[in-house]
Design an enzyme around this catalytic site. Structure first.
Site, PDB file in Angstrom:
ATOM      1  N   ASN A 150      73.129 -26.857 -10.344  1.00  0.00           N
ATOM      2  CA  ASN A 150      73.694 -28.398 -10.782  1.00  0.00           C
ATOM      3  C   ASN A 150      73.295 -29.359  -9.956  1.00  0.00           C
ATOM      4  O   ASN A 150      73.166 -30.531 -10.332  1.00  0.00           O
ATOM      5  CB  ASN A 150      75.256 -28.292 -10.746  1.00  0.00           C
ATOM      6  CG  ASN A 150      75.734 -27.761  -9.389  1.00  0.00           C
ATOM      7  OD1 ASN A 150      75.165 -27.121  -8.699  1.00  0.00           O
ATOM      8  ND2 ASN A 150      76.875 -28.227  -9.086  1.00  0.00           N
ATOM      9  N   GLY A 226      77.095 -20.907  -5.829  1.00  0.00           N
ATOM     10  CA  GLY A 226      76.870 -20.389  -7.142  1.00  0.00           C
ATOM     11  C   GLY A 226      78.028 -19.968  -7.656  1.00  0.00           C
ATOM     12  O   GLY A 226      79.285 -20.430  -7.124  1.00  0.00           O
ATOM     13  N   SER A 227      77.986 -19.152  -8.692  1.00  0.00           N
ATOM     14  CA  SER A 227      79.313 -18.683  -9.229  1.00  0.00           C
ATOM     15  C   SER A 227      80.084 -17.492  -8.514  1.00  0.00           C
ATOM     16  O   SER A 227      79.478 -17.149  -7.768  1.00  0.00           O
ATOM     17  CB  SER A 227      78.864 -17.990 -10.675  1.00  0.00           C
ATOM     18  OG  SER A 227      78.144 -17.017 -10.614  1.00  0.00           O
ATOM     19  N   GLU A 248      79.760 -20.086  -1.369  1.00  0.00           N
ATOM     20  CA  GLU A 248      80.274 -21.606  -1.807  1.00  0.00           C
ATOM     21  C   GLU A 248      80.547 -21.185  -3.269  1.00  0.00           C
ATOM     22  O   GLU A 248      79.235 -21.300  -3.880  1.00  0.00           O
ATOM     23  CB  GLU A 248      79.598 -22.527  -1.580  1.00  0.00           C
ATOM     24  CG  GLU A 248      79.287 -23.073   0.121  1.00  0.00           C
ATOM     25  CD  GLU A 248      80.722 -23.417   0.707  1.00  0.00           C
ATOM     26  OE1 GLU A 248      81.799 -23.852  -0.100  1.00  0.00           O
ATOM     27  OE2 GLU A 248      81.043 -23.174   1.885  1.00  0.00           O
ATOM     28  N   CYS A 282      80.762 -28.929  -8.902  1.00  0.00           N
ATOM     29  CA  CYS A 282      81.887 -27.782  -8.468  1.00  0.00           C
ATOM     30  C   CYS A 282      83.185 -28.458  -8.091  1.00  0.00           C
ATOM     31  O   CYS A 282      84.145 -27.858  -8.148  1.00  0.00           O
ATOM     32  CB  CYS A 282      81.420 -26.909  -7.359  1.00  0.00           C
ATOM     33  SG  CYS A 282      80.855 -27.790  -5.938  1.00  0.00           S
ATOM     34  N   GLU A 460      80.811 -24.843   5.175  1.00  0.00           N
ATOM     35  CA  GLU A 460      79.450 -25.314   5.407  1.00  0.00           C
ATOM     36  C   GLU A 460      79.663 -26.629   6.105  1.00  0.00           C
ATOM     37  O   GLU A 460      80.913 -27.382   6.247  1.00  0.00           O
ATOM     38  CB  GLU A 460      78.499 -25.644   4.130  1.00  0.00           C
ATOM     39  CG  GLU A 460      78.145 -24.210   3.724  1.00  0.00           C
ATOM     40  CD  GLU A 460      77.399 -24.260   2.441  1.00  0.00           C
ATOM     41  OE1 GLU A 460      77.412 -25.350   1.683  1.00  0.00           O
ATOM     42  OE2 GLU A 460      76.517 -23.558   2.313  1.00  0.00           O
TER      43      GLU A 460
END
Ligand code: NAD
Length: 481
Positions: A150, A226-227, A248, A282, A460
């Site tokens: 994304n 990611g997912s 994440e 996200c 992060e």
């Protein structure tokens, strides 16, 4: 046709099997590039290169690492136009967005961690004149960075910059859906003379490359965005060899609007937090809770503003909604729009595929606003990750807090109110790693970034990232003879 290459041990090369995957331009629905479909043998080679480069890279001074990251940052800035165009073609996002957000942020990620490492320090703990402990922080070794489609270069650099700054060597795996700018970054690393093996970029499918990389015995840590489903798989793969990981993952973020908010600012920002990057961020606020006394007004105003968003060719400067990244993702979003209807939702605007003139074969969805759904139906609980938002009315602070926290995810939340006490009360009770009050996506790179529940493990950002990419070792010295 552009042929993307892996970057292993300082060399741009095809996968060992020579197999390739198609890369689509989603705005025209056509293949425009090929990317290596790497497998275990390519990962093996990349990890071996990272392992070989580690002793000398970890021994470089922080000034040397700072200088390399700054050179990369400047090279990204120097090619702003080229990289932004590449990102827009690869991902479908508006060119102006890639140019104003994605690529500048990639450059600032490199710059931020180039300077952060110069300031990073470890702790000392004195014991009442008896002894002193000091903590050494050493890099971990070869680490894996796995990123999604994304925000391709933005998130890729957000991971590799702290990993490299801290003295680790990296095997990175960008999304196979949007591999182009990671490839262009490999070329930049070659140009600035980054030593071979310090950064290795291996392209390919999640199962064949990402999964093999995550399980590799010589990889010491995994930084993944990611997912949630893939994050869970990575955690399983990492556990047997006790690797460190930072995950994440997905979000289903509440945007809570009280009647006493700064209405105009809220409306403008909510339009962005709903539909920026086609809703494929996200952090987008996909569930909009609105206090009942302004619910009808908000609905009318928001739908009107949404109707003004132009959907079309991402290259055009007046386009606000570009293409959806892939056919598979387009189908997923359309599935959720159908589900919302089945669950009794009313489509107030959008809800359809669009075929802009000149881009009839691309994957476009008009920005969609839905109401009339229960706050806890599937549409309101599962991540859609597209230009689709729902509106839900509420009466009281307690009620909205309960609805917002009835959420498997816990990434971000936005609160709109001019009542300072309420804003802080809500912020402290809402279950999310990041809370914005009267703003959205305002980021300070020093702050901890990440989610709770199904949205993530670890943080992060700033020194948190440098702590993740280093191993602390405590040394205790007694003063007495
Ligand atoms: P994804 O999980 O499908 O893929 C992410 C990366 O993991 C890709 O590089 C992919 O190839 C790789 N991968 C796939 N299967 C793997 C496996 N079994 N082992 C190791 N690697 C594997 O996610 P996506 O569709 O690319 O991105 C969208 C998702 O990312 C959304 O859920 C979104 O919320 C999330 N996201 C989260 C954040 C955050 O900061 N929390 C930021 C951006 C995106």
């Amino acid at each position: 046709m552009i042929s993307i290459a892996n970057y292993i041990n300082g060399v741009l090369k095809q996968s060992n099997s020579n197999k390739e995957l198609d890369v689509y331009n989603p705005a025209v629905g056509k293949v425009y590039a090929k990317v290596p479909d790497s497998d275990a043998s390519d990962i093996e080679e990349a990890v071996a290169a990272a392992k070989k480069a580690y002793p000398s890279w970890s021994a470089t001074s922080i000034e040397e690492r700072h200088d390399f990251l700054m050179k990369i940052s400047r090279a990204i800035e120097a090619d702003l136009d080229g990289l932004a165009l590449a990102e827009s073609i690869d991902n479908g996002k508006p060119l102006w967005l890639a140019k104003s957000v994605d690529i500048p942020r990639a450059a600032s990620n490199m710059r931020f961690f180039a300077t952060a490492i110069m300031q990073f320090a470890s702790e000392a703990h004195e014991m009442n004149g008896k002894a002193i402990n000091y903590t050494l922080r050493r890099p971990l070794g070869p680490v894996a960075c796995i990123s999604p489609w994304n925000l391709p270069l933005y998130l890729f650099t957000w991971k590799i910059a702290p990993a490299l700054a801290a003295g680790n060597t990296v095997v990175a795996k960008p999304s196979e859906v949007t591999p182009m700018t990671a490839y262009l970054l490999s070329k930049i690393c070659k140009e600035v003379g980054l030593p071979p093996g310090v950064l290795n970029v291996v392209h390919g499918q999640g199962q064949n490359t990402g999964a093999v990389l995550s399980a590799h015995k010589d990889i010491k840590a995994i930084s993944f965005t990611g997912s949630t489903k893939v994050g869970a798989d990575i955690a399983l793969k990492a556990a047997p060899s006790f690797k460190k990981y930072s995950l994440e993952m997905g979000g289903k973020n509440p945007n809570i609007i009280f009647a006493d908010c700064n209405y105009d600012k809220m409306l403008e920002t909510t339009l962005r937090s709903s539909f920026a990057n086609q809703g494929q961020i996200c952090l987008c606020g996909s569930k909009i809770f609105v206090e009942k006394s302004i619910y009808e007004k908000f609905k009318i105003d928001f739908v009107k503003k949404t109707s003004e968003l132009k959907v079309g060719n991402p290259i055009d400067s007046d386009v606000k909604i570009g293409a959806i990244v892939s056919k598979a993702h387009f189908d997923k979003i359309m599935y959720y729009i159908d589900l919302a209807k089945e669950e009794g939702g009313r489509i107030l605007i959008g809800g359809k595929a669009v075929k802009p003139k000149g881009n009839e074969n691309g994957w476009f969805i008009s920005p969609t606003v839905i109401d009339g759904l229960a706050y806890n139906c599937r549409t309101n609980k599962e991540e859609i990750f597209g230009p689709v938002v729902t509106i839900i009315p509420f009466d009281t602070e307690e009620e909205v807090l309960q609805m917002a926290n009835d959420n498997d995810y816990g990434l971000a939340a936005t609160i709109w109110t001019e009542n300072l006490s309420r804003a802080n009360r809500m912020a402290s009770q809402i279950e999310a790693g990041i809370v914005w009050i009267n703003t959205w996506l305002l980021r300070d790179l020093r702050t901890p970034f990440g989610g709770m529940k199904n949205s993530g493990v670890g943080r992060e950002g700033g020194f948190e990232a440098l702590r993740f990419f280093t191993e602390p070792k405590n040394i205790c010295i007694e003063y007495s003879k």
